[in-house]
Design a protein around this motif. Structure first.
Motif, mmCIF file in Angstrom:
data_model
loop_
_atom_site.group_PDB
_atom_site.id
_atom_site.type_symbol
_atom_site.label_atom_id
_atom_site.label_comp_id
_atom_site.label_asym_id
_atom_site.label_seq_id
_atom_site.Cartn_x
_atom_site.Cartn_y
_atom_site.Cartn_z
ATOM 1 N N MET A 15 0.821 -1.206 0.000
ATOM 2 C CA MET A 15 0.000 0.000 0.000
ATOM 3 C C MET A 15 0.860 1.263 0.000
ATOM 4 O O MET A 15 1.880 1.329 0.681
ATOM 5 N N GLU A 19 -3.036 5.252 0.589
ATOM 6 C CA GLU A 19 -3.931 4.099 0.617
ATOM 7 C C GLU A 19 -4.068 3.564 2.036
ATOM 8 O O GLU A 19 -5.157 3.183 2.459
ATOM 9 N N TYR A 38 -9.778 -4.088 -1.211
ATOM 10 C CA TYR A 38 -8.596 -3.379 -1.709
ATOM 11 C C TYR A 38 -8.015 -4.131 -2.898
ATOM 12 O O TYR A 38 -7.913 -5.346 -2.885
ATOM 13 N N GLU A 39 -7.624 -3.374 -3.922
ATOM 14 C CA GLU A 39 -7.002 -3.904 -5.140
ATOM 15 C C GLU A 39 -7.852 -4.997 -5.777
ATOM 16 O O GLU A 39 -7.537 -6.190 -5.718
ATOM 17 N N ASP A 50 -8.225 0.655 -6.868
ATOM 18 C CA ASP A 50 -7.662 0.653 -5.515
ATOM 19 C C ASP A 50 -8.658 0.160 -4.470
ATOM 20 O O ASP A 50 -8.334 -0.684 -3.638
ATOM 21 N N GLU A 64 -10.082 5.504 -6.902
ATOM 22 C CA GLU A 64 -8.641 5.545 -7.122
ATOM 23 C C GLU A 64 -8.032 6.473 -6.075
ATOM 24 O O GLU A 64 -8.596 7.533 -5.774
ATOM 25 N N VAL A 65 -6.887 6.079 -5.507
ATOM 26 C CA VAL A 65 -6.197 6.895 -4.510
ATOM 27 C C VAL A 65 -4.870 7.376 -5.095
ATOM 28 O O VAL A 65 -4.081 6.577 -5.605
ATOM 29 N N SER A 138 -4.926 12.167 -1.454
ATOM 30 C CA SER A 138 -4.553 12.034 -0.045
ATOM 31 C C SER A 138 -3.590 13.108 0.444
ATOM 32 O O SER A 138 -3.410 13.267 1.651
#
Length: 621
Positions: A15, A19, A38-39, A50, A64-65, A138
């Motif tokens: 990650m 994430e 996740y993923e 993501d 998406e991150v 983020s």
């Protein structure tokens, strides 16, 4: 609190920082009814998104991150973004465009399922779930986003910013940010079967077949890459959320799964085998005590083309293979205590360095309850210390061979699993009627008890709520009369209800009884496989359309829609302890997923106890 699948702790190494923070906010700020992954690979091209979030009332959301900082972004347009990196400028797709493409790929796949589209009304032909997509920035605050002018390229309601995913964020406000990404809402929430169908499409690995629990191999991840049209069954079965999180979160190190009969232990072992076959260079070893189960698992590996990477053995066959491979003399097969001498020879050769340690990238042990402590110590020495991957599956209620049982700690044999143990209490294999019947019989002879991470508990099963017919218990004048009744029932089910012969199994206690059963089936012209010796057990193929005839011991780890447990009048054996014979009968009864027939020609203690359970269940209805 929502749970992320896989568990955050199992995927921290892959990650990005953003994430990790966002995953923790999902767990912290979302309610229990949210499902988060996740993923997730989506579509035929296996694009990864993501995060996927599913809520029964709100719908399906893909995110998406991105960890970009405002000062690293050079240019942004509807299709692409250019950023400064330590190695120079780099142009990648606009993250919203990325999320949109992944979403359409998933929605198009889900809409191929007739049970996941609206049949009538305004949304006829569309997915039963609302859906949306968005981006998590983020390292960019909302003010930076607004001041940059990016809102002309990325719609503000499709973005969650750095200051909106802090530890102090309000749950209600955070959830509102997510659901503002949707363009519409439906009046009715998704049903549990619809949610399970979405999970079925998202991850082929969570699928459970209708036969033996390792039928997950019948549909592997490779099927998604196939150009052939996918066959979507009307009725599907999937792992529960605990099983899925466990299966997808198992990392390296030593892990122990304590599970009741039918809780999906072998299913998780199968999933783990397929995953490790794609990731490890060294071979993977799967060991079990039951020769028949080993044959079945081995065939599944062959069917999936991983038999060169996943080696499946009955434990003593593996010992013999080690001696053969390293040219070490085996003890004489007819010698007293041959099996003990065989294992002892392997242990001695390993300690002297004649047999190398660390041969395998990972080792998985099914039926760990039947392994002696010295066997487990030998097996742990065979794990490559670089990967140190061990999975032990255990249910002491099915312990039939290990005379030491709980008299040793796992750490004493090299299994370091403190803090990495999981208990599976829910039985999915049997109907409520069958598991309750079997457990109430067995409860007289052995009691459930808890333990710590370094010992093995005896677990009381919980039912999954699947209803069916109550087991049928019958007393007959002779064993031949028992066989006649079993044949009559099997013929009736085959002719009137469409059950295949391969759906049926007869268990018995000793070889003489098995011979009588086999002859009777031959005389009636019913195809059958009698697993009366090691050779036949090793050749066992569950796909053959024939009735399986085997000892109660050999039935461990297997399951069939219809099971006849014959010869209860011959239990308990004079040479065995009553509690062990009760466990044996418990194992045999819990092989049935649908219908259970129990026969006896002696009104002995076990039969009387079974009749009392039957009468009490009838009274309680």
């Amino acid at each position: 609190m929502a749970k992320l699948i896989p568990a955050i702790s199992s995927c921290l190494d892959k990650m990005q920082a953003g994430e990790k923070r966002f995953a923790r906010r999902l767990e912290q700020l979302l309610d229990d009814d949210y499902l988060c992954w996740y993923e997730v690979p989506v579509g035929k091209r296996q694009r990864y998104t993501d995060f996927v979030i599913l809520h029964p009332a709100r719908g399906l959301l893909l995110l998406e991150v991105k960890d970009w900082r405002i000062d690293t972004i050079v240019d942004l347009d509807p299709k692409s973004i250019t950023i400064n990196t330590p190695t120079g400028q780099k142009t990648t797709p606009n993250p919203v465009q990325q999320a949109r493409e992944c979403t359409y790929a998933l929605i198009n796949e889900l809409q191929e399922d007739p049970q996941l589209i609206h049949k009538t009304g305004k949304y006829k032909g569309n997915l039963v779930s609302p859906w949306g997509f968005g981006v998590v920035l983020s390292n960019i605050t909302r003010k930076q986003f607004n001041d940059s002018g990016f809102s002309g390229v990325i719609k503000p309601h499709l973005v969650i910013c750095k200051d909106e995913m802090t530890e102090s964020a309000e749950s209600e406000e955070f959830q509102k940010r997510l659901w503002d990404m949707f363009n519409y809402q439906f009046a009715h929430p998704l049903s549990l079967p619809q949610i399970d169908r979405i999970r079925w499409h998202l991850y082929p690995e969570v699928r459970i077949g209708s036969g033996i629990q390792t039928d997950l191999f019948a549909t592997t991840a490779n099927d998604k890459l196939s150009n052939t049209k996918k066959v979507i069954p009307e009725i599907i079965k999937v792992m529960d959320m605990q099983q899925e999180q466990l299966a997808r979160s198992i990392g390296n190190g030593h892990r122990v799964i304590h599970g009741v009969a039918g809780s999906g232990k072998t299913l998780i072992l199968g999933y783990r085998s397929l995953y490790l076959a794609q990731t490890l260079d060294k071979p993977i070893l799967v060991l079990c005590y039951n020769i028949t189960l080993a044959a079945h698992l081995r065939q599944m590996m062959i069917d999936n083309g991983v038999e060169d990477k996943v080696n499946v053995y009955h434990f003593h066959d593996w010992c013999g293979e080690q001696l053969r491979l390293y040219n070490i003399d085996k003890p004489a097969e007819r010698s007293i205590k041959y099996v003990d001498k065989l294992v002892g020879t392997v242990i001695e050769a390993t300690e002297k360095g004649h047999i190398p340690k660390g041969q395998y990238g990972a080792i998985m042990i099914d039926e760990g309850h039947d392994f002696q402590p010295e066997w487990l110590k030998l097996i742990t020495s065979m794990i490559n210390p670089e990967t140190d991957s061990l999975l032990l599956l255990y249910d002491d209620a099915q312990s039939l061979y290990n005379k030491n049982k709980l008299d040793f700690s796992l750490s004493s044999v090299g299994i370091q699993a403190r803090g990495r143990t999981t208990v599976l209490r829910v039985n999915y294999r049997n109907t409520d009627e069958i598991i309750n019947f079997a457990y109430h019989f067995a409860n007289k002879y052995f009691k459930s008890k808890e333990s710590d991470d370094d010992h093995i508990p005896l677990i009381e099963p919980k039912t999954a709520g699947r209803k069916g017919k109550a087991p049928s218990v019958g007393l007959f004048k002779s064993f031949n009369e028992e066989i006649k009744r079993i044949i009559f029932v099997f013929k009736h089910l085959n002719k009137t209800q469409g059950y295949a012969w391969s759906d049926m199994c007869v268990t018995y206690r000793n070889k003489d009884l098995g011979k009588q059963i086999q002859l009777a089936f031959i005389n009636e012209g019913i195809p059958s496989q009698w697993l009366n010796n090691s050779k036949n057990k090793k050749k066992y193929n569950s796909s053959d359309d024939s009735v399986t005839i085997m000892t109660m011991h050999s039935s461990k780890g297997l399951e069939f829609p219809i099971v006849a447990v014959s010869g209860v009048g011959f239990l308990p054996s004079k040479k065995a302890k009553k509690v062990d014979e009760a466990k044996l009968l418990y194992v045999a009864m819990t092989r049935s997923t649908d219908k259970l027939l129990i026969t006896s020609s002696d009104n002995n203690e076990f039969f009387c106890d079974l009749m009392k359970v039957e009468e009490s269940q009838i009274e309680s209805v």
